[in-house]
Scaffold this active site. Structure first.
Site, PDB file in Angstrom:
ATOM      1  N   GLU B 260      19.773  49.351  39.437  1.00  0.00           N
ATOM      2  CA  GLU B 260      20.264  50.707  39.358  1.00  0.00           C
ATOM      3  C   GLU B 260      19.663  51.385  40.559  1.00  0.00           C
ATOM      4  OE1 GLU B 260      19.436  53.018  35.736  1.00  0.00           O
ATOM      5  OE2 GLU B 260      19.618  54.658  37.162  1.00  0.00           O
ATOM      6  N   CYS B 297      18.295  59.960  37.599  1.00  0.00           N
ATOM      7  CA  CYS B 297      19.321  59.165  38.279  1.00  0.00           C
ATOM      8  C   CYS B 297      20.694  59.781  38.093  1.00  0.00           C
ATOM      9  CB  CYS B 297      19.308  57.723  37.797  1.00  0.00           C
ATOM     10  SG  CYS B 297      18.666  57.522  36.151  1.00  0.00           S
TER      11      CYS B 297
END
Lengths: 528, 528
Positions: B260, B297
């Site tokens: 990620e 994020c």
């Protein structure tokens, strides 16, 4: 030269390739070129197909799965109507027997696959629609948003053809347009399939570039293609060398690529099995090795058995079967060369050739079924070298001195598609099985009992895949619906999206009435 | 130095690292080193953990899911018992607020995740057991056969901690042993979590090396680790630069790696929305950007709105909210430096800084919430440059001159985790929505309506993932059970395997009575 070459299929039309160069297929039975000039496409052809494919991806997303399902039903009907031509052409290009192999085994398999793909597409359960009604979060698998490049192998001109085979069917059924590259070994077979596809495409109302075909291009253009920003993903079945180069290019660009590269398909024969039914197992092994000239990705290329009287007698039976078999005609000079190299390498590394010493006479690419033996100690000296796939009628039997050595051999395996274990039917080998199975289990995609690995059923429970380097990812299968479709799908979540904007698969009402969805922790066919 | 450093957790024991070098965490609020010396492990530590992890993989396979489920239930209980210590330590190491963030949001989330993982593990439905009773072919997802390396990010000391966070829980629940590497920003938090894990591990009867912890190692050892033959897979959450280097190393070795890396989380505000509820949306956007100092994020880092009176008024509201906000304390000097660089880059590339010009005073890593604006034309001059993630309280609003330009901006997006669309509640923006949505849909993992992307619910329907370069593969999610577990699983097929040798999940009798299995084309909880 250029004007006489067959046209390529781009954006719904057959049009001349921008090619200066061409190629012709070879008849493996004679070694002679076949008529039919095919183009080697320059990058401009590829770029045009890519642009059209990108438009088709959007168009396919807009029309939903029904036209795709119609195509996948109509296409096999049209192929069936051209059976005679397909079988004759594929036989010329591959030397595989017209009957039963091409006409009664592989073509029916191709048609069945396409029909299963159509059913999965229409059923929609494949997309794993998941609904959390409390939080109003919903997700499903959907197409990738661009064309999928398919590069097929030489050994299945129908069932794994880049245009119409398993990868094609699963990527298209998942809603992705296809950019197929024919294997240069069977361009005419592929052309006939593409003609049928174009007819089905028009009749089903699919976007024109949903299925496109190029016959050939330079290897460096292949690398550029699988890493191109417009490409969604790629699938390749073929040699480890080519697969690794494509994988590196795609990985660098962050593009998913699914590879089926190589597998020795180890077979472990536990002590009780050859004592109980030596003839049966030796027959199964020999037949499995001979099938299609051994040119199967699941051919048993590595057999491990105890070096005891029953084991040695078993080896002799297999040797006789190999020696009693006619030379086979291989698909290409490359396959023949590969087997000659493998023979030389194994002999050099200390294995003994016990069948196939004679070079057969006759035209084309002929090869005598070849069997090697090796001690377990010999294997363990260089395990990597002795589990390299040798594509063709070729196998290696390793004689282990005891069960500990057999277990060690299992521990030294890398990833393979399959692993088989034969044992006595009364359970007397169970302790040995329990020692081998946990090791073998992590090394192979499909584990078999008392069965050779050739013959890959198109079943939802099939895994035609396995750990690297058999494939590029241990979680996916290339055969079986709907699982093979998961490779060509993106996970799409809808968070708090207004009800009327949800795709049909995620609305409260079940769009087909029968589609399976995972709703609030339960698999159900009900509407919310 | 070496003797005073905290020990590492290898093979069930705390033992001194073989380290000559150590590091200390920094208090972001003061910029000063915290007490507690932690080792930078040399390769010998890693090699030892890998060997123990490989043994644990076999041992875990032998004992089945029950002890793992017990661990995943007991572990959160023990963590809960140490809440005060955990919150105080994490606050010191990250400067994230003790309340509500650490104590009442993130810790409960961590505990909930672990409990959901336990439930998925015990339930067993996650493994997608598939049975073809006619052909007697059966398959399921199973562990990968080796330790999984987890490298967590700096921004969630609990919920995404390499030891205990989402990747940890999903990889372990799928039956894989864990080799965790602490983020160097919060080693003491991680140590406390590991102490609890070891206690739970012993009580649950898990193999000793099922959970191991190293605190730090050289970047080149990280590359060597994710590509090591004994490693089954890796998961990494962090910067794109580190992620790309790890990806390259893992890809070369054929090892699955889940990354990620970065996401700008574009928000499209259609014309009717700022006209209808400007204050509400501006408030949501500002709050979403401020959450945890913007160090999420899923922080909305790119907002696209029309350059009309309502759009400009909206920008002014957001500007005021940013200007009215206190400076935030960032996690590390690296984060602060990244934001300063991003500010300089955007200003150089023609964007205008409308909030955050002041450098805040005070110790530690302080940053003023910063907002940039840019014209659509400016954005389209270099789309790649303006969608780079800027981790922290930092956002860019792009003013598009019309809907065509907004659509073009959407077309130029690369892969992101999320994409949001705000529109008028009465449907007047529906035509615009229908133009933007199909483009945005293929670029993001999670699509939202009228909602900011921060706040990632742990739901089976969640997708915390997205197309490259947001992650490395568009088909997987890092959040949500059971889907997050699929990343750490191999597809295991059993073809013609004798009934008594099948794993419990694939025997005729449903092993739990409630597990969902896909039997002959139907999802069912029934036995065969």
């Amino acid at each position: 030269m250029r004007l006489r070459a067959f046209p390529i299929l781009v954006d719904g039309h057959w049009r001349p390739a921008g090619a200066a160069e061409t190629f012709r297929a070879v008849n493996p039975a004679t070694g002679e070129f076949l008529p039919g000039e095919y183009p080697i496409s320059p990058w401009t052809d590829i770029a045009e197909a890519l642009a059209a494919g990108a438009r088709a991806a959007s168009a396919l997303a807009a029309i939903g799965p029904e036209p795709v399902a119609r195509f996948l039903e109509l296409f096999p009907k049209l192929l069936e109507g051209r059976k005679e031509e397909l079988v004759a052409t594929a036989h010329l290009e591959t030397a595989l027997p017209s009957e039963p192999r091409l006409g009664s085994v592989e073509l029916p398999r191709l048609l069945d696959q396409l029909r299963q793909a159509a059913a999965a597409c229409r059923d929609r359960s494949w997309c794993r629609a998941t609904i959390d009604s409390k939080l109003n979060i919903r997700s499903m698998l959907g197409p990738l948003g661009g064309p999928v490049v398919i590069m097929g192998p030489n050994n299945f001109p129908f069932a794994y053809n880049a245009l119409g085979g398993g990868d094609f069917a699963s990527a298209l059924a998942a809603g992705n347009p296809i950019l197929a590259k024919s294997h240069p070994g069977h361009p005419s077979t592929t052309r006939i399939m593409a003609e049928a596809a174009l007819e089905a495409l028009d009749a089903a109302g699919l976007p024109s570039a949903s299925v496109q075909l190029l016959y050939h291009f330079a290897p460096e253009d292949g690398l550029r293609l699988v890493s191109h920003p417009s490409v969604a993903a790629a699938a390749f079945t073929g040699s480890r060398l080519s697969g690794m180069a494509l994988k590196e290019a795609a990985d660098r660009a962050g593009k998913p690529i699914y590879l089926e590269m190589s597998s020795a398909n180890p077979v472990f024969i536990l002590p009780g099995a050859p004592a109980e039914r030596p003839e049966e197992i030796a027959g199964e092994l020999s037949q499995s090795c001979m099938l299609a000239g051994g040119q199967m990705c699941t051919k048993p290329g590595l057999v491990v058995i105890l070096d005891d009287p029953a084991g040695r007698a078993f080896v002799n039976r297999v040797k006789s079967a190999f020696e009693g078999s006619e030379p086979v005609i291989l698909l290409s000079p490359k396959v023949l060369e590969g087997l000659r190299e493998a023979s030389a390498r194994l002999a050099r590394d200390g294995a003994e050739r016990i069948a196939g010493r004679r070079e057969p006479s006759g035209p084309g690419f002929r090869f005598s079924p070849t069997l090697f033996t090796l001690s377990g100690t010999g294997f363990l000296r260089d395990p990597a070298a002795f589990q390299v796939e040798s594509f063709g009628t070729f196998s290696l039997i390793v004689l282990a001195k005891d069960m500990a050595e057999m277990k060690e051999i299992a521990s030294c395996l890398e990833g393979h598609l399959t692993g088989s274990v034969y044992s006595h039917s009364d359970g007397r080998d169970d302790r040995e099985y329990d020692a081998i199975e946990p090791i073998l289990r992590t090394k192979v995609g499909r584990l078999l009992n008392d069965k050779m690995p050739t013959g890959v059923a198109v079943s939802p429970a099939m895994n035609h895949g396995g750990p690297y380097p058999a494939t590029g990812h241990p979680g996916f299968t290339a055969v079986g619906f709907p699982a093979a479709m998961f490779r060509f799908a993106a996970l799409r979540c809808y968070d708090h999206v207004r009800a009327d904007r949800l795709p049909p698969e995620l609305k409260d009402v079940n769009p087909t009435g029968t589609m399976w969805r995972f709703v609030d922790g339960e698999w159900t066919q009900r509407s919310l």
